[in-house]
Design a protein around this motif. Structure first.
Motif, mmCIF file in Angstrom:
data_model
loop_
_atom_site.group_PDB
_atom_site.id
_atom_site.type_symbol
_atom_site.label_atom_id
_atom_site.label_comp_id
_atom_site.label_asym_id
_atom_site.label_seq_id
_atom_site.Cartn_x
_atom_site.Cartn_y
_atom_site.Cartn_z
ATOM 1 N N UNK A 307 13.699 11.479 -18.551
ATOM 2 C CA UNK A 307 13.447 10.242 -17.859
ATOM 3 C C UNK A 307 13.920 10.184 -16.432
ATOM 4 N N UNK A 308 14.271 11.330 -15.834
ATOM 5 C CA UNK A 308 14.737 11.295 -14.450
ATOM 6 C C UNK A 308 13.589 11.129 -13.473
ATOM 7 N N UNK A 309 12.431 11.722 -13.798
ATOM 8 C CA UNK A 309 11.354 11.650 -12.814
ATOM 9 C C UNK A 309 9.995 11.846 -13.472
ATOM 10 N N UNK A 310 9.030 11.096 -12.970
ATOM 11 C CA UNK A 310 7.634 11.212 -13.365
ATOM 12 C C UNK A 310 6.788 10.884 -12.143
ATOM 13 N N UNK A 311 5.521 11.308 -12.130
ATOM 14 C CA UNK A 311 4.674 10.982 -10.978
ATOM 15 C C UNK A 311 4.261 9.522 -10.992
ATOM 16 N N UNK A 312 4.171 8.942 -9.831
ATOM 17 C CA UNK A 312 3.510 7.653 -9.720
ATOM 18 C C UNK A 312 2.050 7.812 -10.154
ATOM 19 N N UNK A 313 1.545 6.844 -10.884
ATOM 20 C CA UNK A 313 0.166 6.917 -11.369
ATOM 21 C C UNK A 313 -0.813 7.139 -10.212
ATOM 22 N N UNK A 314 -0.574 6.467 -9.100
ATOM 23 C CA UNK A 314 -1.503 6.599 -7.968
ATOM 24 C C UNK A 314 -1.481 7.989 -7.367
ATOM 25 N N UNK A 461 3.352 8.848 9.180
ATOM 26 C CA UNK A 461 4.436 8.488 8.271
ATOM 27 C C UNK A 461 5.061 7.151 8.648
ATOM 28 N N UNK A 462 5.386 6.984 9.923
ATOM 29 C CA UNK A 462 6.002 5.729 10.361
ATOM 30 C C UNK A 462 4.997 4.597 10.209
ATOM 31 N N UNK A 463 5.396 3.570 9.506
ATOM 32 C CA UNK A 463 4.507 2.455 9.216
ATOM 33 C C UNK A 463 3.765 2.586 7.901
ATOM 34 N N UNK A 464 3.949 3.714 7.216
ATOM 35 C CA UNK A 464 3.278 3.913 5.932
ATOM 36 C C UNK A 464 4.159 3.411 4.794
ATOM 37 N N UNK A 465 3.607 2.615 3.910
ATOM 38 C CA UNK A 465 4.322 2.146 2.730
ATOM 39 C C UNK A 465 3.849 2.959 1.528
ATOM 40 N N UNK A 466 4.740 3.787 1.003
ATOM 41 C CA UNK A 466 4.411 4.629 -0.143
ATOM 42 C C UNK A 466 4.331 3.786 -1.415
ATOM 43 N N UNK A 467 3.659 4.295 -2.449
ATOM 44 C CA UNK A 467 3.410 3.493 -3.648
ATOM 45 C C UNK A 467 4.652 2.887 -4.292
ATOM 46 N N UNK A 468 5.761 3.592 -4.263
ATOM 47 C CA UNK A 468 6.942 3.125 -4.987
ATOM 48 C C UNK A 468 7.871 2.284 -4.113
ATOM 49 N N UNK A 469 7.668 2.294 -2.830
ATOM 50 C CA UNK A 469 8.632 1.686 -1.925
ATOM 51 C C UNK A 469 8.407 0.189 -1.731
#
Length: 495
Positions: A307-314, A461-469
């Motif tokens: 349970x430490x890590x899995x991929x984001x579905x997206x 990268x700057x200004x990008x909102x990643x799926x989990x953030x």
């Protein structure tokens, strides 16, 4: 911890059994009491490998492992098992507290290893118990490892203290930060020393090889070409040339099938240029268990240990449907036989990572699977990216296109070889090919680019909102703070 005194720690002894470097704690010895025999010198060199595995915490399990932070911060992974606030700072992209113990783990692991490297370099140069050829090869390994540790530190923390001599007393231990450009120059210098030490191109024991040296040099050069140093075209060409030395050696090749990446009989061979050496009892790996589904999916002897890590579905969805990496039990899986009843298939609640599955650990509860630190696929993609960047963002160079196409064709066998290669094509391939190998964050830092998973496009990268953030990336997110404990011990580390 890294800028205070360290005595030489002899913690690893080399063993030919199953060709790995075993961790075998044997106390602490001052340097003037050591290097009296060839065996002592060999053990000291083996001890410098210790820092590679320290961030992959074993004794206390996945819940306190620092290494996962490198994937959490990208925004492309999640933690199925409930996590504490220290992990959440990376998972959410909160402001990272300098007191976060993950920072201290990185810092302490690498600076202790650097101190050991410094001691070995000084003493191997002075000892009379080794023949010249052996001494050169030992030094080559240690110069590589010191370069490796500094390369990790400078990318994570920016300006860090640079120290290349062992600490012998309590004078001058409060070392200030060194400008990152000087740290990078020292990394290159160490790798040049390693390259000149007559190492073999490959080493199935897991020791440093010339292939590892040249591969790391390519990674260093392409990093220096990009952010934050921005040395540009000259260094992209250097990266391309270093990668081409690895390609032209003829010593490495991609595995035909992704299952071979986790074949224990093929560790330290072919595609695996450099690996973290593990053993099920003496230096166990947490990776298999860290990526297990949680909670209590009954597919392994220890179903609740992961349970430490899995991929984001997206992120999982960003792969093309025909991509063989997305096929069941290639890089991911969505179902698996029940451990106690193989005729019953457990449907997982979401995709999980299968890339590093250890079939033996499924039965024994202990994993000895090595973990890839440098793969040939990485080097091929560096070759392609560096040439495309040197040529202005795209290239018609047949060698670079061929390097990219080797990786792409394995994933998409029906896809045609491109006539022109755009750098964004290579960057996408790096996201998909090297996922969850603790490489992606460093790619994001040096390129200042991200994969926008809904659109499948490369974006700033700057200004990008990643799926989990919870927010978009800012400049302040791109450098880890120096650990608070280190600043308290050494005020010279203050900004």
């Amino acid at each position: 911890m890294g800028t205070r005194i360290f005595l030489l720690s002899i913690l690893l002894f080399f063993c030919s059994c199953q060709k790995f470097l075993r961790e075998n704690p044997n106390g602490f010895l001052a340097a003037d009491q050591y290097y009296k025999t060839p065996e002592q010198a060999k053990a000291a060199v083996n001890g410098t490998y210790e820092g590679l595995g320290k961030i992959f915490t074993v004794d206390l399990g996945v819940s306190v492992s620092a290494v996962f932070a490198l994937e959490y911060i990208t925004g492309y992974s999640n933690r199925p098992r409930p996590s504490g606030f220290e992990d959440d700072q990376f998972l959410r992209l909160d402001k990272i507290d300098p007191a976060n113990s993950r920072l201290q783990a990185w810092w302490a692991a690498y600076y202790k290893a650097i101190e050991n490297c410094n001691s070995v370099i000084e003493n191997i140069n002075n000892t009379k118990v080794l023949d010249t050829a052996t001494s050169r090869q030992y030094l080559g390994q240690v110069y590589f490892l010191r370069a490796w540790y500094y390369f990790q530190l400078v990318r994570l923390f920016g300006d860090v203290p640079l120290k290349t001599t062992p600490t012998k007393d309590l004078d001058n231990i409060f070392i200030p930060k060194t400008p990152m450009a000087q740290v990078y120059d020292q990394v290159v210098k160490d790798l040049d020393m390693a390259a000149a030490s007559n190492l073999p191109w490959t080493d199935q024991s897991g020791r440093v090889s010339l292939g590892a040296v040249k591969s790391l040099l390519a990674k260093v050069y392409i990093t220096m070409a990009g952010y934050p140093l921005q040395k540009g075209k000259e260094y992209y060409i250097k990266a391309y040339e270093a990668a081409m030395e690895v390609v032209n050696s003829g010593k490495f090749e991609l595995f035909d099938d992704y299952s071979e990446l986790r074949d224990i009989a093929k560790q330290n061979t072919r595609e695996h240029i450099f690996m973290l050496q593990r053993h099920p009892t003496e230096a166990a790996s947490i990776i298999h268990f860290g990526y297990l589904p949680y909670p209590d999916q009954p597919i392994s002897i220890q179903p609740a240990y992961g349970g430490a890590m899995a991929p984001e579905q997206s992120f999982y969805d960003s792969y093309a449907a025909a991509d063989k990496r997305k096929a069941e039990q290639a890089f991911f899986y969505t179902r698996y036989p029940n451990y106690s009843n193989p005729n019953s298939i457990v449907q997982l609640p979401a995709p999980f990572i299968f890339k590093f599955w250890d079939a033996l650990a499924e039965q024994t509860g202990r994993s000895g699977e090595n973990f890839p630190l440098i793969r040939y696929a990485d080097v091929l993609l560096i070759c392609a990216e560096a040439r495309a960047m040197a040529d202005g963002g795209s290239t018609a160079d047949a060698v670079a296109i061929g390097a990219y196409y080797q990786v792409r064709k394995r994933a998409m066998p029906g896809e045609q070889r491109p006539a022109i290669l755009e750098v964004d094509q290579v960057l996408k391939e790096r996201y998909w090919e090297l996922c969850f190998e603790f490489q992606t964050w460093f790619d994001m830092l040096r390129t200042r680019k991200a994969l926008d998973v809904p659109s499948g496009q490369i974006v700033p990268l700057l200004g990008y909102k990643a799926p989990r953030h919870i927010k978009a990336f800012t400049e302040a997110d791109l450098k880890f703070p120096i650990p608070l404990a280190e600043i308290q011990k050494n005020p010279a580390l203050k900004d």
